[in-house]
Design a protein around this motif. Structure first.
Motif, PDB file in Angstrom:
ATOM      1  N   UNK A  41      10.796  61.495 -38.107  1.00 17.61           N
ATOM      2  CA  UNK A  41       9.911  61.678 -39.251  1.00 17.61           C
ATOM      3  C   UNK A  41       9.488  60.336 -39.832  1.00 17.61           C
ATOM      4  N   UNK A  42       8.311  60.340 -40.449  1.00 18.13           N
ATOM      5  CA  UNK A  42       7.847  59.209 -41.238  1.00 18.13           C
ATOM      6  C   UNK A  42       7.289  59.787 -42.526  1.00 18.13           C
ATOM      7  N   UNK A  43       7.968  59.497 -43.621  1.00 15.89           N
ATOM      8  CA  UNK A  43       7.595  60.035 -44.929  1.00 15.89           C
ATOM      9  C   UNK A  43       7.487  61.558 -44.907  1.00 15.89           C
ATOM     10  N   UNK A  44       8.423  62.211 -44.191  1.00 14.22           N
ATOM     11  CA  UNK A  44       8.496  63.663 -44.156  1.00 14.22           C
ATOM     12  C   UNK A  44       7.580  64.335 -43.163  1.00 14.22           C
ATOM     13  N   UNK A  45       6.778  63.564 -42.445  1.00 12.12           N
ATOM     14  CA  UNK A  45       5.867  64.123 -41.436  1.00 12.12           C
ATOM     15  C   UNK A  45       6.366  63.736 -40.051  1.00 12.12           C
ATOM     16  N   UNK A  46       6.078  64.575 -39.067  1.00 11.20           N
ATOM     17  CA  UNK A  46       6.438  64.201 -37.699  1.00 11.20           C
ATOM     18  C   UNK A  46       5.790  62.866 -37.380  1.00 11.20           C
ATOM     19  N   UNK A  47       6.594  61.953 -36.849  1.00 11.37           N
ATOM     20  CA  UNK A  47       6.126  60.574 -36.617  1.00 11.37           C
ATOM     21  C   UNK A  47       5.264  60.449 -35.369  1.00 11.37           C
ATOM     22  N   UNK A 100       4.976  58.024 -23.021  1.00 10.65           N
ATOM     23  CA  UNK A 100       5.572  59.287 -23.450  1.00 10.65           C
ATOM     24  C   UNK A 100       5.334  59.487 -24.933  1.00 10.65           C
ATOM     25  N   UNK A 101       5.237  60.729 -25.345  1.00 13.36           N
ATOM     26  CA  UNK A 101       5.220  61.079 -26.765  1.00 13.36           C
ATOM     27  C   UNK A 101       6.685  61.219 -27.168  1.00 13.36           C
ATOM     28  N   UNK A 102       7.143  60.347 -28.041  1.00 15.95           N
ATOM     29  CA  UNK A 102       8.549  60.340 -28.444  1.00 15.95           C
ATOM     30  C   UNK A 102       8.660  60.923 -29.846  1.00 15.95           C
ATOM     31  N   UNK A 103       9.206  62.125 -29.925  1.00 18.79           N
ATOM     32  CA  UNK A 103       9.261  62.828 -31.207  1.00 18.79           C
ATOM     33  C   UNK A 103      10.667  63.298 -31.567  1.00 18.79           C
ATOM     34  N   UNK A 104      11.621  63.153 -30.662  1.00 15.29           N
ATOM     35  CA  UNK A 104      12.980  63.639 -30.894  1.00 15.29           C
ATOM     36  C   UNK A 104      13.980  62.499 -30.800  1.00 15.29           C
ATOM     37  N   UNK A 105      14.885  62.434 -31.776  1.00 14.69           N
ATOM     38  CA  UNK A 105      15.928  61.415 -31.809  1.00 14.69           C
ATOM     39  C   UNK A 105      17.230  62.036 -31.330  1.00 14.69           C
ATOM     40  N   UNK A 121       6.017  47.057 -40.374  1.00  8.70           N
ATOM     41  CA  UNK A 121       5.172  48.210 -40.708  1.00  8.70           C
ATOM     42  C   UNK A 121       4.925  49.160 -39.526  1.00  8.70           C
ATOM     43  N   UNK A 122       5.682  49.023 -38.447  1.00  9.24           N
ATOM     44  CA  UNK A 122       5.524  49.904 -37.290  1.00  9.24           C
ATOM     45  C   UNK A 122       6.507  51.061 -37.398  1.00  9.24           C
ATOM     46  N   UNK A 123       6.026  52.273 -37.197  1.00 10.17           N
ATOM     47  CA  UNK A 123       6.897  53.445 -37.197  1.00 10.17           C
ATOM     48  C   UNK A 123       7.868  53.328 -36.031  1.00 10.17           C
ATOM     49  N   UNK A 124       9.099  53.827 -36.213  1.00  9.23           N
ATOM     50  CA  UNK A 124      10.108  53.737 -35.153  1.00  9.23           C
ATOM     51  C   UNK A 124       9.650  54.435 -33.875  1.00  9.23           C
ATOM     52  N   UNK A 125       9.046  55.609 -34.005  1.00 10.41           N
ATOM     53  CA  UNK A 125       8.574  56.326 -32.818  1.00 10.41           C
ATOM     54  C   UNK A 125       7.485  55.534 -32.096  1.00 10.41           C
TER      55      UNK A 125
END
Length: 147
Positions: free
Chosen positions: A140-146, A51-56, A32-36
């Protein structure tokens, strides 16, 4: 996994106690942990960096491993950016990680084939190219920035 570079363009890797060659910092997501969030947690646990990780930058499919029992999976490489000289100078292995992490190792892109396992060198090169050509994707997580 997270791609971090320094001002010279060298890639931050970790030498673990259970692999013969260095790898990008990272590890498995918890249930249940988001990848980011998993990448952020693993980066902090292994390097102390927050770090804030928002880009793959890359997604790498991996086959099952009969030796370890690991199932087929995906390795996601996040862009952790470039460290400032002050951040680089302050790097150290967190005390809780000493049983798993032997060293933080900077690897020049030209040395990846020599210093890293072939699959890891290829993964890092693709991630570096994606960053260079501004081809990152939003996490993304469910269409929102993770993040």
């Amino acid at each position: 996994m997270t791609l971090i570079t320094n001002q010279n363009g060298d890639v931050l890797t970790v030498q673990t106690t259970y692999r013969s060659k260095p790898t990008l910092p990272g590890g498995a997501a918890h249930q249940d942990e988001k990848l980011a969030d998993a990448a952020t947690r693993e980066l902090a646990e292994e390097t102390g960096l927050r770090r804030r990780l928002a880009q793959i930058l890359a997604v790498d499919q991996t086959p099952p491993n009969a030796r370890t029992g690991a199932t087929e999976g995906l390795n996601v490489v996040f862009d952790g950016g470039t460290l400032t000289p002050e951040e680089e100078a302050a790097l150290s292995i967190p005390a809780k990680a000493h049983a798993e992490i032997e060293a933080l190792v900077w690897v020049a892109p030209t040395d990846l084939d020599e210093k890293c396992d072939p699959y890891q060198a290829r993964r890092i090169k693709h991630a570096l190219a994606a960053r260079e050509f501004d081809q990152a994707l939003p996490a993304l997580f469910r269409g929102e920035l993770a993040a």
